[in-house]
Design an enzyme around this catalytic site. Structure first.
Site, PDB file in Angstrom:
ATOM      1  CE  LYS A 252      43.589  39.386  39.867  1.00  0.00           C
ATOM      2  NZ  LYS A 252      42.296  39.292  40.568  1.00  0.00           N
TER       3      LYS A 252
ATOM      4  CD  GLN B  30      41.505  38.746  44.102  1.00  0.00           C
ATOM      5  OE1 GLN B  30      41.773  39.552  43.212  1.00  0.00           O
ATOM      6  NE2 GLN B  30      41.342  37.454  43.849  1.00  0.00           N
TER       7      GLN B  30
ATOM      8  CG  ASP C 180      37.266  41.243  38.626  1.00  0.00           C
ATOM      9  OD1 ASP C 180      37.985  40.516  37.913  1.00  0.00           O
ATOM     10  OD2 ASP C 180      37.468  41.437  39.834  1.00  0.00           O
TER      11      ASP C 180
HETATM   12  N1  GUN Z   1      38.619  35.613  43.142  1.00  0.00           N
HETATM   13  C1  GUN Z   1      38.813  34.529  42.369  1.00  0.00           C
HETATM   14  N2  GUN Z   1      38.866  34.901  41.064  1.00  0.00           N
HETATM   15  C2  GUN Z   1      38.694  36.239  41.041  1.00  0.00           C
HETATM   16  C3  GUN Z   1      38.649  37.186  39.983  1.00  0.00           C
HETATM   17  O1  GUN Z   1      38.770  36.884  38.796  1.00  0.00           O
HETATM   18  N3  GUN Z   1      38.461  38.474  40.359  1.00  0.00           N
HETATM   19  C4  GUN Z   1      38.306  38.841  41.644  1.00  0.00           C
HETATM   20  N4  GUN Z   1      38.093  40.121  41.912  1.00  0.00           N
HETATM   21  N5  GUN Z   1      38.332  37.982  42.643  1.00  0.00           N
HETATM   22  C5  GUN Z   1      38.528  36.689  42.332  1.00  0.00           C
END
Ligand code: GUN
Length: 294
Positions: free
Chosen positions: A52, A96, A119
Protein backbone atom coordinates in the site's frame (compact mmCIF):
# COMPACT_ATOMS: atom_id res chain seq x y z
CA UNK A 1 -11.52 -18.49 -21.22
CA UNK A 2 -10.14 -14.99 -20.63
CA UNK A 3 -8.04 -13.99 -17.62
CA UNK A 4 -9.16 -10.92 -15.66
CA UNK A 5 -5.72 -9.43 -15.11
CA UNK A 6 -5.75 -7.37 -11.93
CA UNK A 7 -2.21 -6.13 -12.46
CA UNK A 8 -3.08 -4.47 -15.78
CA UNK A 9 -6.39 -3.01 -14.52
CA UNK A 10 -4.76 -1.76 -11.30
CA UNK A 11 -1.94 -0.08 -13.22
CA UNK A 12 -4.45 1.69 -15.48
CA UNK A 13 -6.36 3.03 -12.46
CA UNK A 14 -3.19 4.11 -10.70
CA UNK A 15 -2.10 5.99 -13.82
CA UNK A 16 -5.47 7.79 -13.92
CA UNK A 17 -5.15 8.77 -10.25
CA UNK A 18 -1.60 10.04 -10.66
CA UNK A 19 -2.79 12.30 -13.49
CA UNK A 20 -6.01 13.31 -11.73
CA UNK A 21 -4.45 14.86 -8.63
CA UNK A 22 -1.53 16.45 -10.50
CA UNK A 23 -3.83 18.05 -13.08
CA UNK A 24 -5.84 19.91 -10.39
CA UNK A 25 -3.28 22.09 -8.60
CA UNK A 26 -5.99 24.49 -7.38
CA UNK A 27 -7.71 21.67 -5.51
CA UNK A 28 -4.61 19.66 -4.56
CA UNK A 29 -2.07 22.11 -3.16
CA UNK A 30 -0.43 19.03 -1.63
CA UNK A 31 -0.72 15.33 -2.55
CA UNK A 32 -3.38 13.08 -0.97
CA UNK A 33 -2.02 11.60 2.27
CA UNK A 34 -2.72 8.09 3.59
CA UNK A 35 -1.71 7.14 7.15
CA UNK A 36 -1.29 3.39 7.82
CA UNK A 37 -1.26 1.92 11.32
CA UNK A 38 0.49 -1.44 11.67
CA UNK A 39 0.64 -3.42 14.93
CA UNK A 40 3.07 -6.29 15.55
CA UNK A 41 4.79 -8.46 12.95
CA UNK A 42 2.03 -10.52 11.28
CA UNK A 43 3.84 -11.48 8.02
CA UNK A 44 0.88 -11.09 5.57
CA UNK A 45 0.00 -7.71 7.16
CA UNK A 46 3.60 -6.56 6.75
CA UNK A 47 3.41 -7.46 3.05
CA UNK A 48 0.03 -5.80 2.50
CA UNK A 49 1.01 -2.55 4.21
CA UNK A 50 4.33 -2.41 2.34
CA UNK A 51 2.41 -2.79 -0.97
CA UNK A 52 0.00 0.00 0.00
CA UNK A 53 2.83 2.39 0.91
CA UNK A 54 4.76 1.52 -2.26
CA UNK A 55 1.67 2.16 -4.41
CA UNK A 56 1.15 5.57 -2.76
CA UNK A 57 4.74 6.53 -3.53
CA UNK A 58 4.45 5.35 -7.15
CA UNK A 59 1.58 7.77 -7.90
CA UNK A 60 2.98 10.65 -5.83
CA UNK A 61 0.62 10.30 -2.85
CA UNK A 62 2.07 10.98 0.58
CA UNK A 63 2.00 8.12 3.07
CA UNK A 64 2.90 7.62 6.72
CA UNK A 65 3.53 4.31 8.42
CA UNK A 66 2.85 4.28 12.17
CA UNK A 67 4.24 1.06 13.65
CA UNK A 68 3.43 -0.26 17.11
CA UNK A 69 4.66 -3.31 19.02
CA UNK A 70 2.34 -6.28 19.65
CA UNK A 71 2.09 -5.04 23.28
CA UNK A 72 0.56 -1.65 22.40
CA UNK A 73 -2.47 -0.80 24.51
CA UNK A 74 -5.91 -0.03 23.15
CA UNK A 75 -5.70 3.42 24.78
CA UNK A 76 -2.47 4.19 22.89
CA UNK A 77 -4.05 3.18 19.57
CA UNK A 78 -7.19 5.21 20.29
CA UNK A 79 -5.05 8.20 21.17
CA UNK A 80 -3.14 7.85 17.88
CA UNK A 81 -6.39 7.68 15.93
CA UNK A 82 -7.75 10.81 17.64
CA UNK A 83 -4.57 12.63 16.62
CA UNK A 84 -4.82 11.39 13.02
CA UNK A 85 -8.50 12.38 12.88
CA UNK A 86 -7.59 15.92 13.94
CA UNK A 87 -4.52 16.17 11.69
CA UNK A 88 -5.38 18.48 8.76
CA UNK A 89 -2.48 17.00 6.75
CA UNK A 90 -3.94 13.47 6.82
CA UNK A 91 -6.73 12.57 4.36
CA UNK A 92 -7.13 8.81 4.87
CA UNK A 93 -6.51 6.44 7.79
CA UNK A 94 -6.10 2.67 7.62
CA UNK A 95 -5.54 0.30 10.54
CA UNK A 96 -4.27 -3.01 9.18
CA UNK A 97 -6.23 -5.99 10.55
CA UNK A 98 -6.06 -8.37 12.36
CA UNK A 99 -5.12 -6.69 15.65
CA UNK A 100 -3.77 -8.57 18.69
CA UNK A 101 -6.37 -10.37 20.84
CA UNK A 102 -6.21 -7.88 23.74
CA UNK A 103 -7.47 -5.07 21.51
CA UNK A 104 -11.14 -4.57 20.68
CA UNK A 105 -11.00 -4.34 16.88
CA UNK A 106 -14.46 -2.85 16.58
CA UNK A 107 -13.62 -0.05 19.04
CA UNK A 108 -10.58 0.80 16.89
CA UNK A 109 -12.58 0.77 13.65
CA UNK A 110 -15.20 3.05 15.21
CA UNK A 111 -12.53 5.50 16.40
CA UNK A 112 -11.59 6.37 12.79
CA UNK A 113 -13.55 9.40 11.56
CA UNK A 114 -15.93 8.16 8.81
CA UNK A 115 -14.65 10.93 6.46
CA UNK A 116 -11.11 9.47 6.73
CA UNK A 117 -12.18 5.80 6.81
CA UNK A 118 -10.72 4.77 3.43
CA UNK A 119 -11.11 1.07 4.36
CA UNK A 120 -14.87 1.61 4.63
CA UNK A 121 -15.18 -0.55 7.75
CA UNK A 122 -16.78 2.08 10.01
CA UNK A 123 -20.48 1.32 10.66
CA UNK A 124 -21.37 4.72 9.14
CA UNK A 125 -19.78 3.73 5.83
CA UNK A 126 -21.18 0.18 6.04
CA UNK A 127 -24.62 1.72 6.67
CA UNK A 128 -24.23 4.09 3.72
CA UNK A 129 -23.34 1.11 1.53
CA UNK A 130 -26.39 -0.85 2.70
CA UNK A 131 -28.62 2.18 2.04
CA UNK A 132 -27.13 2.92 -1.40
CA UNK A 133 -25.69 6.27 -0.23
CA UNK A 134 -22.26 7.66 -1.23
CA UNK A 135 -19.48 6.59 1.15
CA UNK A 136 -16.27 4.61 1.28
CA UNK A 137 -16.63 1.05 -0.01
CA UNK A 138 -14.20 -1.55 1.40
CA UNK A 139 -11.22 -2.01 -0.91
CA UNK A 140 -11.63 -5.67 -1.88
CA UNK A 141 -15.30 -5.50 -2.95
CA UNK A 142 -14.66 -2.14 -4.61
CA UNK A 143 -11.65 -3.64 -6.42
CA UNK A 144 -13.80 -6.51 -7.72
CA UNK A 145 -16.29 -4.01 -9.19
CA UNK A 146 -13.46 -1.99 -10.73
CA UNK A 147 -12.02 -5.15 -12.31
CA UNK A 148 -15.37 -6.14 -13.85
CA UNK A 149 -15.77 -2.53 -15.01
CA UNK A 150 -12.28 -2.44 -16.54
CA UNK A 151 -13.15 -5.48 -18.69
CA UNK A 152 -16.54 -3.92 -19.52
CA UNK A 153 -18.39 -6.96 -18.25
CA UNK A 154 -22.09 -6.29 -17.82
CA UNK A 155 -23.52 -8.22 -14.88
CA UNK A 156 -27.10 -7.06 -15.37
CA UNK A 157 -29.61 -9.85 -14.70
CA UNK A 158 -26.95 -12.38 -13.71
CA UNK A 159 -27.30 -14.80 -10.85
CA UNK A 160 -24.29 -14.03 -8.63
CA UNK A 161 -23.30 -16.51 -5.94
CA UNK A 162 -21.03 -15.12 -3.23
CA UNK A 163 -19.31 -17.70 -1.03
CA UNK A 164 -18.39 -16.25 2.38
CA UNK A 165 -20.20 -13.66 4.52
CA UNK A 166 -17.29 -11.71 6.05
CA UNK A 167 -17.74 -8.02 6.81
CA UNK A 168 -14.67 -7.23 4.71
CA UNK A 169 -15.68 -9.04 1.51
CA UNK A 170 -18.71 -11.35 1.29
CA UNK A 171 -21.37 -9.14 2.86
CA UNK A 172 -20.41 -5.88 1.09
CA UNK A 173 -19.86 -7.58 -2.29
CA UNK A 174 -23.33 -9.15 -2.10
CA UNK A 175 -24.86 -5.69 -1.46
CA UNK A 176 -22.86 -4.08 -4.27
CA UNK A 177 -23.74 -6.73 -6.85
CA UNK A 178 -27.45 -6.37 -6.09
CA UNK A 179 -27.43 -2.55 -6.50
CA UNK A 180 -29.27 -0.86 -9.35
CA UNK A 181 -26.14 0.17 -11.27
CA UNK A 182 -23.34 -1.42 -13.28
CA UNK A 183 -21.55 -3.58 -12.34
CA UNK A 184 -24.51 -4.75 -10.29
CA UNK A 185 -28.14 -5.54 -11.05
CA UNK A 186 -27.52 -9.18 -10.12
CA UNK A 187 -29.75 -11.59 -8.29
CA UNK A 188 -27.48 -12.46 -5.39
CA UNK A 189 -27.23 -15.61 -3.29
CA UNK A 190 -24.94 -15.33 -0.27
CA UNK A 191 -23.60 -18.77 0.71
CA UNK A 192 -21.62 -19.50 3.90
CA UNK A 193 -20.42 -22.26 6.18
CA UNK A 194 -23.98 -23.27 7.13
CA UNK A 195 -25.30 -23.43 3.54
CA UNK A 196 -26.70 -26.87 2.67
CA UNK A 197 -25.85 -28.23 -0.76
CA UNK A 198 -23.59 -25.34 -1.68
CA UNK A 199 -22.69 -26.76 -5.10
CA UNK A 200 -26.37 -26.72 -6.06
CA UNK A 201 -26.14 -22.90 -5.88
CA UNK A 202 -22.71 -22.49 -7.47
CA UNK A 203 -23.72 -24.70 -10.44
CA UNK A 204 -26.58 -22.26 -11.16
CA UNK A 205 -24.34 -19.18 -10.97
CA UNK A 206 -23.41 -16.87 -13.84
CA UNK A 207 -20.93 -15.12 -11.54
CA UNK A 208 -19.17 -16.67 -8.53
CA UNK A 209 -17.21 -14.69 -5.94
CA UNK A 210 -15.19 -17.09 -3.77
CA UNK A 211 -14.17 -15.46 -0.47
CA UNK A 212 -13.93 -18.20 2.15
CA UNK A 213 -10.21 -18.54 2.82
CA UNK A 214 -10.05 -22.28 1.96
CA UNK A 215 -7.39 -23.14 -0.62
CA UNK A 216 -8.76 -24.73 -3.80
CA UNK A 217 -12.30 -25.00 -2.36
CA UNK A 218 -14.23 -24.33 -5.59
CA UNK A 219 -13.78 -27.26 -8.03
CA UNK A 220 -14.61 -27.56 -11.73
CA UNK A 221 -17.69 -29.74 -11.16
CA UNK A 222 -19.22 -26.95 -9.01
CA UNK A 223 -19.17 -24.41 -11.87
CA UNK A 224 -21.38 -24.15 -14.93
CA UNK A 225 -19.92 -23.73 -18.40
CA UNK A 226 -19.36 -20.05 -19.31
CA UNK A 227 -19.40 -18.70 -15.73
CA UNK A 228 -17.37 -15.74 -14.47
CA UNK A 229 -15.26 -16.67 -11.42
CA UNK A 230 -13.67 -14.13 -9.09
CA UNK A 231 -11.19 -15.64 -6.63
CA UNK A 232 -10.65 -13.54 -3.50
CA UNK A 233 -8.55 -16.14 -1.65
CA UNK A 234 -4.92 -15.39 -0.77
CA UNK A 235 -3.84 -18.54 1.08
CA UNK A 236 -0.20 -19.25 1.98
CA UNK A 237 0.74 -22.88 1.28
CA UNK A 238 4.13 -24.18 2.48
CA UNK A 239 6.44 -24.72 -0.50
CA UNK A 240 10.05 -25.72 0.14
CA UNK A 241 10.88 -24.89 -3.50
CA UNK A 242 10.20 -21.15 -2.93
CA UNK A 243 12.64 -18.71 -1.38
CA UNK A 244 9.87 -17.36 0.86
CA UNK A 245 8.95 -20.93 1.93
CA UNK A 246 5.36 -20.56 0.69
CA UNK A 247 3.26 -19.99 -2.39
CA UNK A 248 -0.06 -18.21 -2.79
CA UNK A 249 -3.15 -20.21 -3.66
CA UNK A 250 -6.70 -18.94 -4.16
CA UNK A 251 -10.03 -20.34 -2.98
CA UNK A 252 -10.55 -21.68 -6.51
CA UNK A 253 -8.97 -24.84 -7.90
CA UNK A 254 -7.78 -23.01 -11.01
CA UNK A 255 -6.78 -26.13 -13.01
CA UNK A 256 -10.27 -27.67 -12.94
CA UNK A 257 -12.34 -24.43 -12.90
CA UNK A 258 -10.60 -22.25 -15.53
CA UNK A 259 -11.46 -24.46 -18.56
CA UNK A 260 -15.19 -24.03 -17.79
CA UNK A 261 -15.08 -20.23 -17.40
CA UNK A 262 -15.78 -17.28 -19.69
CA UNK A 263 -13.60 -15.17 -17.34
CA UNK A 264 -11.54 -15.99 -14.28
CA UNK A 265 -9.17 -14.08 -11.99
CA UNK A 266 -5.72 -15.59 -11.34
CA UNK A 267 -4.06 -15.79 -7.88
CA UNK A 268 -1.78 -13.95 -7.52
CA UNK A 269 -2.41 -11.07 -9.92
CA UNK A 270 -6.21 -10.92 -9.84
CA UNK A 271 -8.17 -9.36 -6.99
CA UNK A 272 -5.04 -8.61 -4.88
CA UNK A 273 -3.70 -5.71 -7.00
CA UNK A 274 -7.26 -4.39 -7.40
CA UNK A 275 -7.62 -3.88 -3.64
CA UNK A 276 -4.64 -1.54 -3.83
CA UNK A 277 -6.18 0.40 -6.72
CA UNK A 278 -9.47 0.67 -4.80
CA UNK A 279 -7.73 1.89 -1.65
CA UNK A 280 -5.92 4.56 -3.65
CA UNK A 281 -9.20 5.64 -5.25
CA UNK A 282 -10.76 5.95 -1.79
CA UNK A 283 -7.76 7.97 -0.60
CA UNK A 284 -8.04 10.28 -3.61
CA UNK A 285 -11.74 10.74 -2.92
CA UNK A 286 -11.13 11.38 0.80
CA UNK A 287 -8.56 14.03 -0.13
CA UNK A 288 -10.86 15.66 -2.69
CA UNK A 289 -13.77 15.88 -0.23
CA UNK A 290 -11.43 17.08 2.52
CA UNK A 291 -10.17 19.96 0.29
CA UNK A 292 -13.73 20.91 -0.66
CA UNK A 293 -14.71 21.15 3.01
CA UNK A 294 -11.73 23.27 4.04
N1 GUN B 1 -6.79 -7.23 6.58
C1 GUN B 1 -7.21 -8.01 5.57
N2 GUN B 1 -7.78 -7.24 4.61
C2 GUN B 1 -7.71 -5.96 5.05
C3 GUN B 1 -8.14 -4.73 4.50
O1 GUN B 1 -8.71 -4.63 3.41
N3 GUN B 1 -7.88 -3.63 5.25
C4 GUN B 1 -7.28 -3.70 6.45
N4 GUN B 1 -7.10 -2.58 7.13
N5 GUN B 1 -6.88 -4.83 6.99
C5 GUN B 1 -7.10 -5.96 6.28
Amino acid sequence: MELLDGRIASQAIQQQLAEAWRSQPDLFNRPPHLACVLVGHHPPSETYVASKIKACTAIGFQSSLLRFPETVTQAQLLDTLHQLNADEDVDGILVQLPLPKHIDEQAIIEAIHPDKDVDGFHPVNMGRLANGLPGFVPATPYGILLLLGHYQISTRGMHAVVIGRSHIVGTPVSLLLSRNREPGNCTVTLCHSQTRNLSQFTREADLIVAAIGKPGFLKGDMVKQGAIVVDVGINRIPDAGKKSGFRLVGDVDFASVAPRCAYITPVPGGVGPMTIAALLKNTYEAARLHRQRS
